[in-house]
Design a protein around this motif. Sequence first.
Motif, mmCIF file in Angstrom:
data_model
loop_
_atom_site.group_PDB
_atom_site.id
_atom_site.type_symbol
_atom_site.label_atom_id
_atom_site.label_comp_id
_atom_site.label_asym_id
_atom_site.label_seq_id
_atom_site.Cartn_x
_atom_site.Cartn_y
_atom_site.Cartn_z
ATOM 1 N N ASN A 71 66.044 93.304 45.877
ATOM 2 C CA ASN A 71 66.354 93.261 44.439
ATOM 3 C C ASN A 71 65.840 94.533 43.768
ATOM 4 O O ASN A 71 65.244 94.501 42.694
ATOM 5 N N ALA A 72 66.093 95.670 44.425
ATOM 6 C CA ALA A 72 65.467 96.924 44.001
ATOM 7 C C ALA A 72 65.861 97.334 42.591
ATOM 8 O O ALA A 72 65.034 97.879 41.838
ATOM 9 N N HIS A 73 67.107 97.107 42.192
ATOM 10 C CA HIS A 73 67.570 97.568 40.880
ATOM 11 C C HIS A 73 66.851 96.832 39.746
ATOM 12 O O HIS A 73 66.377 97.460 38.794
ATOM 13 N N VAL A 74 66.759 95.520 39.858
ATOM 14 C CA VAL A 74 66.097 94.771 38.788
ATOM 15 C C VAL A 74 64.587 94.972 38.836
ATOM 16 O O VAL A 74 63.915 94.982 37.803
ATOM 17 N N GLU A 75 64.031 95.172 40.021
ATOM 18 C CA GLU A 75 62.595 95.460 40.118
ATOM 19 C C GLU A 75 62.271 96.785 39.417
ATOM 20 O O GLU A 75 61.235 96.921 38.761
ATOM 21 N N GLN A 76 63.154 97.772 39.554
ATOM 22 C CA GLN A 76 62.946 99.045 38.865
ATOM 23 C C GLN A 76 62.992 98.856 37.355
ATOM 24 O O GLN A 76 62.193 99.440 36.618
ATOM 25 N N ARG A 77 63.920 98.034 36.878
ATOM 26 C CA ARG A 77 64.002 97.777 35.445
ATOM 27 C C ARG A 77 62.757 97.039 34.949
ATOM 28 O O ARG A 77 62.293 97.278 33.828
ATOM 29 N N ASN A 78 62.223 96.146 35.756
ATOM 30 C CA ASN A 78 61.005 95.441 35.354
ATOM 31 C C ASN A 78 59.878 96.421 35.053
ATOM 32 O O ASN A 78 59.108 96.238 34.109
ATOM 33 N N GLY A 79 59.780 97.473 35.867
ATOM 34 C CA GLY A 79 58.723 98.453 35.659
ATOM 35 C C GLY A 79 59.030 99.428 34.542
ATOM 36 O O GLY A 79 58.217 99.649 33.637
ATOM 37 N N ASP A 80 60.239 100.007 34.569
ATOM 38 C CA ASP A 80 60.580 101.082 33.639
ATOM 39 C C ASP A 80 60.957 100.560 32.252
ATOM 40 O O ASP A 80 60.720 101.238 31.246
ATOM 41 N N TRP A 81 61.543 99.377 32.164
ATOM 42 C CA TRP A 81 61.956 98.843 30.880
ATOM 43 C C TRP A 81 60.921 97.874 30.303
ATOM 44 O O TRP A 81 60.528 98.007 29.151
ATOM 45 N N VAL A 82 60.498 96.911 31.102
ATOM 46 C CA VAL A 82 59.632 95.847 30.572
ATOM 47 C C VAL A 82 58.174 96.292 30.483
ATOM 48 O O VAL A 82 57.573 96.288 29.410
ATOM 49 N N ARG A 83 57.586 96.679 31.623
ATOM 50 C CA ARG A 83 56.161 97.006 31.632
ATOM 51 C C ARG A 83 55.839 98.248 30.802
ATOM 52 O O ARG A 83 54.800 98.306 30.143
ATOM 53 N N LYS A 84 56.711 99.244 30.806
ATOM 54 C CA LYS A 84 56.423 100.469 30.060
ATOM 55 C C LYS A 84 56.565 100.281 28.557
ATOM 56 O O LYS A 84 56.051 101.086 27.780
ATOM 57 N N HIS A 85 57.257 99.238 28.136
ATOM 58 C CA HIS A 85 57.438 99.026 26.707
ATOM 59 C C HIS A 85 56.582 97.882 26.164
ATOM 60 O O HIS A 85 56.126 97.939 25.024
ATOM 61 N N ALA A 86 56.374 96.839 26.954
ATOM 62 C CA ALA A 86 55.556 95.711 26.502
ATOM 63 C C ALA A 86 54.181 95.709 27.155
ATOM 64 O O ALA A 86 53.377 94.822 26.895
ATOM 65 N N TYR A 87 53.938 96.684 28.023
ATOM 66 C CA TYR A 87 52.650 96.854 28.681
ATOM 67 C C TYR A 87 52.333 95.646 29.585
ATOM 68 O O TYR A 87 53.239 94.920 29.980
#
Length: 304
Positions: A178-194
């Motif tokens: 699930n590499a694509h959604v895992e990348q979004r979890n890091g770059d979109w979610v964690r980087k913006h909501a910490y």
Amino acid sequence: MDDTLDRLVRFRELGKVASRVTPEVLDELCAMSPATIDRYLKPHKDAHYPVALGTTKPSHILRSSIAVRTSMDALPDGGGFYELDTVAHCGHTTKGEYLYTLTMTDPRHGWTMLRAIKNKAHVHVHAALEWMRKNAPLAVTGMDFDNGSEFMNWAVIAWADTHNIQVTRGRPYTHNDNAHVEQRNGDWVRKHAYRYRYETDHELQLLNELWRLVEQRKNHLLPCVKVIGTKASRSGRKRAIYDKPEPPYSRLMRSGLLDERTRAKLAAVHETLNPARITRRINQIQQQLIELAAARTQGTRPAA
């Protein structure tokens, strides 16, 4: 970058530096290499956040009846196939109730949708899935997720069957599936909501407003690259070959898969987006989330 710069000039968002922005300066910025950009921005990106916990646990329910899709399998033809995952906003401990973010991304075009939910109860997961199904630019025809219990349950599978959505799953503990959604979890979610802990209805509202803005900026304005092949170096080591960077919006618009109504709707939204205004509001929401998280954790210590 040329599109973003054009919008900043058009919306008069350059402020004190507007008088210094000449055509020569704009040309130099657009010609700057990614490595040079990263080098200049590195001091501003070196913020460190505490490591949060994960809550995905393999579920044995329905596992034998759901097909496995690995990272080596080709993407289904056409559009409408999405990878899904959840991110726990639990901070340092998984005790008690806390919010989650459900991420859904189209690995072919990069279009991603985010939705914060109260917890992983079916009623909240179902509501988020239904919202994504109704608002996705391409009709959802397939979903791929990990082995978490929020997806691996009869209610979600029955909902997918009702809407003729094919369901597949990755292998347990194999994030590359699930590499694509895992990348979004890091770059979109964690980087913006910490990586802080969020629990309240107010924080839920803030997160969903934040995700709407992040979607606008990332889907419409910021280019990304897609691997289109590999090549071997002289030493035999494989290197990825990437296509020309462009936003997911552009990939979708030239895909030929959108109906005219959806194309017109996306184009109308795209024309009105002001990157500076979006960034200002994102920063305001982030500051509110930081203050709320700090108030909650004041006087506490991370779990061992």
